[in-house]
Design an enzyme around this catalytic site. Structure first.
Site, PDB file in Angstrom:
ATOM      1  CG  ASP A  26       4.154  -2.914  -6.003  1.00 43.10           C
ATOM      2  OD1 ASP A  26       4.670  -3.998  -6.325  1.00 43.10           O
ATOM      3  OD2 ASP A  26       4.761  -2.031  -5.362  1.00 43.10           O
ATOM      4  NE  ARG A  51       5.298   9.484  -8.811  1.00 40.30           N
ATOM      5  CZ  ARG A  51       5.430   8.620  -7.803  1.00 40.30           C
ATOM      6  NH1 ARG A  51       4.356   8.190  -7.163  1.00 40.30           N
ATOM      7  NH2 ARG A  51       6.613   8.185  -7.445  1.00 40.30           N
ATOM      8  NE  ARG A  60       0.524   2.217  -6.489  1.00 41.04           N
ATOM      9  CZ  ARG A  60       1.764   2.687  -6.347  1.00 41.04           C
ATOM     10  NH1 ARG A  60       2.786   1.955  -6.744  1.00 41.04           N
ATOM     11  NH2 ARG A  60       1.978   3.858  -5.814  1.00 41.04           N
ATOM     12  N   GLY A  79       2.972   3.501   1.425  1.00 39.25           N
ATOM     13  CA  GLY A  79       3.643   3.569   2.713  1.00 39.25           C
ATOM     14  C   GLY A  79       4.329   4.888   2.995  1.00 39.25           C
ATOM     15  N   GLY A 132       0.849  -1.177   0.000  1.00 33.44           N
ATOM     16  CA  GLY A 132       0.000   0.000   0.000  1.00 33.44           C
ATOM     17  C   GLY A 132       0.885   1.226   0.000  1.00 33.44           C
ATOM     18  N   GLY A 182       8.300   6.851   6.258  1.00 29.49           N
ATOM     19  CA  GLY A 182       7.384   7.584   5.390  1.00 29.49           C
ATOM     20  C   GLY A 182       8.009   8.784   4.703  1.00 29.49           C
ATOM     21  CE  LYS A 224       9.776   7.598  -4.403  1.00 27.38           C
ATOM     22  NZ  LYS A 224      10.429   7.315  -5.708  1.00 27.38           N
TER      23      LYS A 224
END
Length: 466
Positions: free
Chosen positions: A251, A173, A180, A86, A84, A120, A107
């Protein structure tokens, strides 16, 4: 207004609402003004940029809270049900001037329920690498996510694979979809047929309306076929551009066929089918020459997930266009990067590619330099023969390749006269260059070389595609 966002129809099974990290400092390091204008987000002040893409204050009329997406995936061939977002989340959905839905995903934005003891966070170096790679891929005409915003966040991070402590950042982004292959795999794992049908409905409605069908099994097959064609096209573009993704887990493939989830990526210095980007890919599963096979394998996993809705034979038929989509893309994109027209005769064009890439491998000619030298074909012959690889081009082994290039018509030959092509050395993004761009940032907070490289990449994009 938030209820009208398409993703909200899937929120109950696809995502978890999360809180962004609270960063001690926000320093804007990259802002994609071109794509901000394209998506109606170009009017922000520096303060608003930091608020929305550092503190993640919701955009007006958009998601009230970020969503960490849930998914599974095959990682180096091993199925992992504990995946998932993260260290990222879906922050907002916007539309471009053509009305296409786009996701703003992050991200390094903090921990989520899927962090698995991770912090994270994203290193600033990792953010810089993605900005460079995605911009360079866009300049090479490869379908890719776009780096929208990079903000340094003032924390010190510890990593095992780079000097630590190191600086931190958060990246946003822009992508047409963060759905996915692993999103479908998760629903198949739980045998959630109703949710799978809803996910298929969403992807068809938002990305592939031509795939619509009143029968859900046929719609699922149509979606798979559309994703198969786009993934094949992307892989053909990767191979022509000499791009090695590095971690082709399921993924890390999205349903719209865009390059994303950059990790240990590389661009080839020379043609080498066995080139491997990730130091931890010890068996070369994702090596350069194997990428088309891995793309097909990942699509097979997507098809397996869709068995929840459709017949196996019909899904197998939906996978059939992959090889032709890949082949056509590889042919077309190689010609496009050389600035010449294919003949349109499949056998002749394929034969040219075979001789061209065989020569590239045997000669060990620098990959980016060859495409730089011969951009425009005959329009660049004199320049190529006077350039850094002149001795290689004068050798007998190159003669049949040269004859093939010169026999093909240049596409808009005036583009070969652009300033970026008048330089003797090609604009490139090899790993040594990336390290040399990072060194002055790390040592003296000097961003001038990085900014100059981005300017060169943008000049290349404009020269190639206008």
């Amino acid at each position: 207004m938030t209820e009208t966002l398409p993703i909200r129809a899937l929120e109950d099974f696809l995502a978890d609402p999360v809180e962004p990290a609270d960063f001690p400092q926000l320093i804007l390091r990259h802002w994609n003004a071109r794509w901000a204008e394209e998506t109606g987000l170009g009017g922000f002040s520096p303060e608003a940029q930091a608020e929305h893409f550092g503190h993640f204050v919701p955009l007006e009329g958009n998601l009230p809270q970020p969503l960490a997406l849930r998914y599974h995936g095959h990682q180096f061939g091993v199925y992992n049900p504990d995946l998932g977002d993260g260290r990222g989340f879906l922050f907002a959905q916007v539309r471009d001037r053509a009305g296409r839905l786009l996701d703003l995903g992050t991200k390094g934005s903090g921990q989520t329920p899927w962090s698995r003891q991770g912090d994270g966070r994203l290193t600033l170096k990792g953010g810089v690498r993605e900005v460079l790679a995605a911009n360079y891929l866009e300049a090479l005409g490869v379908n890719t996510s776009k780096p929208f915003c990079l903000i340094e966040t003032g924390e010190q991070l510890w990593r095992n694979d780079e000097p630590s402590p190191t600086r931190s950042a958060v990246l946003t982004r822009l992508s047409h979809s963060h759905i996915r292959f692993g999103s479908f795999q998760r629903l198949a794992y739980f045998e959630d047929k109703a949710a799978m049908a809803r996910l298929v409905d969403y992807c068809v409605a938002q990305f592939y309306p031509e795939a619509d069908d009143p029968e859900i099994g046929r719609k699922a097959c149509n979606l798979l076929e559309a994703a198969t064609r786009n993934t094949g096209r992307m892989l053909g573009q990767w191979m022509a551009a000499g791009f090695v993704h590095g971690v082709m887990n399921t993924d890390n493939f999205n349903i719209t066929g865009e390059t994303f989830d950059f990790g240990p990526w590389r661009f080839l210095p020379v043609s080498d089918p066995n080139f491997t980007a990730a130091y931890f890919d010890q068996n070369g599963l994702y090596r350069f020459g194997r990428q088309p096979v891995q793309g097909a394998w990942s699509l097979q996993q997507l098809a397996s997930a869709l068995l929840l809705l459709a017949d196996a034979d019909d899904l197998a038929g939906a996978l059939a266009p992959y090889q032709e989509a890949y082949r056509a893309s590889f042919v077309d994109h190689t010609h496009a990067l050389l600035g010449i027209s294919p003949t349109g005769e499949a056998e002749a064009d394929t034969a040219f590619l075979q001789s061209f890439y065989a020569w590239m491998t045997e000669s060990e000619a620098r990959w980016p330099q060859v495409f730089h030298d011969w951009f425009g074909g005959a329009a660049s012959e004199a320049r190529a023969l006077a350039g850094p690889l002149a001795d290689l081009y004068a050798a007998d082994a190159f003669a049949p390749v040269k004859a093939d290039i010169l026999a093909r018509d240049p596409v808009r030959p005036e583009r070969a006269n652009a300033g970026i092509f008048q330089r003797p050395d090609a604009p490139s993004l090899l790993i040594d260059e990336v390290e040399s761009l990072w060194a002055p940032i790390a040592e003296a907070d000097d961003w001038s070389a990085y900014e100059a490289k981005l300017a060169d990449i943008d000049a290349l994009r404009l020269a190639r595609w206008g």
